[in-house]
Design a protein around this motif. Structure first.
Motif, PDB file in Angstrom:
ATOM      1  N   HIS A 169       0.834  -1.186   0.000  1.00  0.00           N
ATOM      2  CA  HIS A 169       0.000   0.000   0.000  1.00  0.00           C
ATOM      3  C   HIS A 169       0.878   1.249   0.000  1.00  0.00           C
ATOM      4  CE1 HIS A 169      -3.527  -2.506   0.797  1.00  0.00           C
ATOM      5  NE2 HIS A 169      -2.770  -3.160   1.676  1.00  0.00           N
ATOM      6  N   LYS A 170       0.549   2.192  -0.867  1.00  0.00           N
ATOM      7  CA  LYS A 170       1.327   3.417  -1.031  1.00  0.00           C
ATOM      8  C   LYS A 170       1.146   4.320   0.184  1.00  0.00           C
ATOM      9  CE  LYS A 170       3.887   5.907  -3.960  1.00  0.00           C
ATOM     10  NZ  LYS A 170       5.136   5.415  -4.564  1.00  0.00           N
ATOM     11  N   LEU A 171       2.263   4.808   0.717  1.00  0.00           N
ATOM     12  CA  LEU A 171       2.224   5.706   1.865  1.00  0.00           C
ATOM     13  C   LEU A 171       2.108   7.159   1.412  1.00  0.00           C
ATOM     14  CD1 LEU A 171       5.003   4.175   4.141  1.00  0.00           C
ATOM     15  CD2 LEU A 171       2.576   4.299   4.675  1.00  0.00           C
ATOM     16  N   PRO A 172       1.441   8.006   2.191  1.00  0.00           N
ATOM     17  CA  PRO A 172       1.419   9.436   1.876  1.00  0.00           C
ATOM     18  C   PRO A 172       2.814  10.032   2.000  1.00  0.00           C
ATOM     19  CG  PRO A 172      -0.271   8.848   3.497  1.00  0.00           C
ATOM     20  CD  PRO A 172       0.639   7.671   3.360  1.00  0.00           C
ATOM     21  N   LEU A 173       3.036  11.134   1.338  1.00  0.00           N
ATOM     22  CA  LEU A 173       4.328  11.815   1.421  1.00  0.00           C
ATOM     23  C   LEU A 173       4.605  12.227   2.864  1.00  0.00           C
ATOM     24  CD1 LEU A 173       4.168  14.089  -1.773  1.00  0.00           C
ATOM     25  CD2 LEU A 173       5.442  11.955  -1.479  1.00  0.00           C
ATOM     26  N   GLY A 174       5.871  12.097   3.275  1.00  0.00           N
ATOM     27  CA  GLY A 174       6.254  12.496   4.615  1.00  0.00           C
ATOM     28  C   GLY A 174       6.212  11.384   5.637  1.00  0.00           C
ATOM     29  N   PHE A 175       5.791  10.164   5.228  1.00  0.00           N
ATOM     30  CA  PHE A 175       5.690   9.058   6.176  1.00  0.00           C
ATOM     31  C   PHE A 175       6.691   7.942   5.868  1.00  0.00           C
ATOM     32  CE2 PHE A 175       1.696  11.192   6.645  1.00  0.00           C
ATOM     33  CZ  PHE A 175       1.346  11.014   7.977  1.00  0.00           C
ATOM     34  N   THR A 176       7.723   8.246   5.096  1.00  0.00           N
ATOM     35  CA  THR A 176       8.640   7.194   4.651  1.00  0.00           C
ATOM     36  C   THR A 176       9.964   7.183   5.404  1.00  0.00           C
ATOM     37  OG1 THR A 176       9.601   8.637   2.956  1.00  0.00           O
ATOM     38  CG2 THR A 176       7.665   7.333   2.348  1.00  0.00           C
ATOM     39  N   LYS A 177      10.207   8.167   6.262  1.00  0.00           N
ATOM     40  CA  LYS A 177      11.525   8.290   6.896  1.00  0.00           C
ATOM     41  C   LYS A 177      11.875   7.068   7.717  1.00  0.00           C
ATOM     42  CE  LYS A 177      14.235  11.224  10.000  1.00  0.00           C
ATOM     43  NZ  LYS A 177      14.245  12.441  10.839  1.00  0.00           N
ATOM     44  N   ASN A 178      10.989   6.637   8.617  1.00  0.00           N
ATOM     45  CA  ASN A 178      11.301   5.516   9.509  1.00  0.00           C
ATOM     46  C   ASN A 178      11.264   4.171   8.804  1.00  0.00           C
ATOM     47  OD1 ASN A 178      11.617   7.217  11.728  1.00  0.00           O
ATOM     48  ND2 ASN A 178       9.443   7.118  12.258  1.00  0.00           N
ATOM     49  N   LEU A 179      10.460   4.070   7.755  1.00  0.00           N
ATOM     50  CA  LEU A 179      10.331   2.791   7.055  1.00  0.00           C
ATOM     51  C   LEU A 179      11.406   2.577   6.013  1.00  0.00           C
ATOM     52  CD1 LEU A 179       6.473   2.604   6.502  1.00  0.00           C
ATOM     53  CD2 LEU A 179       7.827   1.413   8.210  1.00  0.00           C
TER      54      LEU A 179
END
Length: 442
Positions: free
Chosen positions: A134-144
């Motif tokens: 599932h595609k994440l919204p922008l800004g939620f990818t740092k920790n993953l």
């Protein structure tokens, strides 16, 4: 909701076609290499052409020795060239063989995926949606470290496509199929955790509020608290009384809280195999045992006893021959539907105590048992206790297999008691072990 039982396994003929093409390619390359290696016999010998006939008549030679040396030199040059070509072909052939041997793993991970991961078939419908990604919204990818989120689904699920699709065959937003035992069998095959579903389990008819806490610890819940479709018994009276009947059941008398042995468990310490909860808690400073886990805790009585002493214990249980998880919850305790093969869902060094009675025994394969013991060590905090309660094995296994296994985990021994099993006063070559082990502070 009925399952689509007529659905056949998916067609995998493309695997067979790939194999046939690979075999044909290997045969062609092998024939070419053979042809080049043995084609020297057809070469002719002639002055100025660079080719020489091997059967040169002596009477045509002015200097037989010189001619023979020249012919030998050319022969060696040709052989060297042919061997180089053959070596190259053999290396190519070996590379193809290596590729062929690696192809099953490559297919699992790359060629036969339906999206991403290990899926060997094209995912559709609810299963495809559940697996993602599932595609994440922008800004939620740092920790993953990724812009996609993958739901947790057991890696072994990909081995059971038809069963998994049957499990995911339902009407979204509707009522889930009555498939509790079917889902549990998938879990025991390693398909754990199962994918999430967008359906609602059936609500019990006539449901009433549970008995208030404290009283609930030793009260038989009302029959209307669960749906009974998955079980042979259709009420709690049947489960309570089955200890009096013939038949093999898991934890046969676990549901009898009033007159059975559950009422007295872990209350008395005999100085041997049976430890009391109070004696175990007394080995640690007062109040420092606060949270814990009971592995394979039956109907939750160990957790109930600990609750009475202010200790919160989560109980893992499977629903074999009865609604164990629902029964534990009705007592006001926390159940966890988890198999023995599952990694414990706790962070490192977080639990004060882990207990297991009978479940950890010689029926578990040695390698799996060793992984389980190290996992228990992992989740215990320094100074935490592992209470191994009535571990059962054959006499020949005790000192050769299990004592060395327990020693290598790294626990300190607080108590250790081993006894030979008695059957009507006769000693048998079977042993029980109870132990209280402590994770070192340093």
């Amino acid at each position: 909701m009925d399952y689509h039982m007529s659905r056949k396994p998916r067609d995998r003929q493309h695997n067979s076609c790939r194999s046939r093409v690979l075999v044909l390619l290997i045969v062609v390359v092998t024939n070419i290499a053979t042809f080049l290696l043995f084609s020297d016999a057809s070469y002719e010998v002639g002055n100025g052409s660079g080719k020489h006939d091997r059967s040169v008549p002596f009477w045509n030679s002015g200097n037989i020795t010189d001619y023979a040396l020249a012919a030998s030199h050319d022969e060696l040059v040709h052989l060297h060239n042919h061997l180089a070509t053959a070596n190259s072909l053999v290396e190519t052939l070996l590379g193809l063989k290596a590729t062929a041997s690696d192809m099953p793993a490559a297919r699992d991970e790359q060629e036969h995926v339906g999206g991403d991961g290990f899926w060997q078939w094209e995912l559709t419908g609810e299963l495809q949606l559940a697996v993602g990604p599932h595609k994440l919204p922008l800004g939620f990818t740092k920790n993953l470290g990724s812009d996609q989120l993958y739901p947790t689904v057991g890696q072994a699920c990909h081995r059971f496509p038809d069963e998994l699709e049957r499990y995911m065959d339902y009407k979204p937003g509707g009522e889930c199929p009555s498939d509790e035992q079917f889902a549990q069998r998938l879990m025991l095959k390693g398909c754990e955790p199962l994918p999430r579903r967008r359906c609602r389990p059936r609500r019990p008819a006539g449901y009433v509020e549970p008995t208030p806490l404290r009283a609930s610890l030793w009260a038989t819940p009302p029959d209307t608290s669960i749906v009974w479709d998955a079980y042979t018994c259709k009420n709690y009276s049947c489960l309570v009384n089955r200890r009096k009947t013939k038949g093999s059941y898991d934890c046969k008398d676990c549901f009898d809280l009033l007159s059975g042995r559950e009422k007295g468990r872990w209350m008395r310490d005999d100085g041997a195999l049976s430890y009391s909860i109070d004696a175990v808690l007394a080995t640690k400073p007062n109040g420092t045992v606060r949270i814990g886990l009971d592995i394979g805790g039956g109907s939750g009585t160990f957790a109930a006893r600990m609750q009475e002493r202010g200790v919160t214990v989560v109980t893992t249980s499977m629903n074999f021959d009865g609604p164990f998880n629902s029964f534990i919850a009705s007592r006001g305790l926390v159940p966890m539907h988890l198999s023995i093969a599952h990694r414990l869902p706790f962070f490192d060094g977080t639990l004060d105590i882990v207990h297991s009675m009978h479940v950890l025994s010689h029926w578990i394969p040695d390698a799996m048992l060793e992984f389980t013991l190290f996992d228990i060590y992992r989740v215990l905090r320094p100074g935490g206790l592992f209470w191994l309660d009535h571990f059962f094995c054959l006499g020949t296994q005790m000192n050769t297999t299990y004592v060395p296994m327990f020693n290598q985990i790294g626990f300190n021994k607080v108590r250790w008691n081993a006894r030979q099993k008695l059957d009507q006063g006769i000693k048998r070559n079977e042993w029980y072990l109870s132990a209280l082990l402590e994770k070192p502070m340093t």
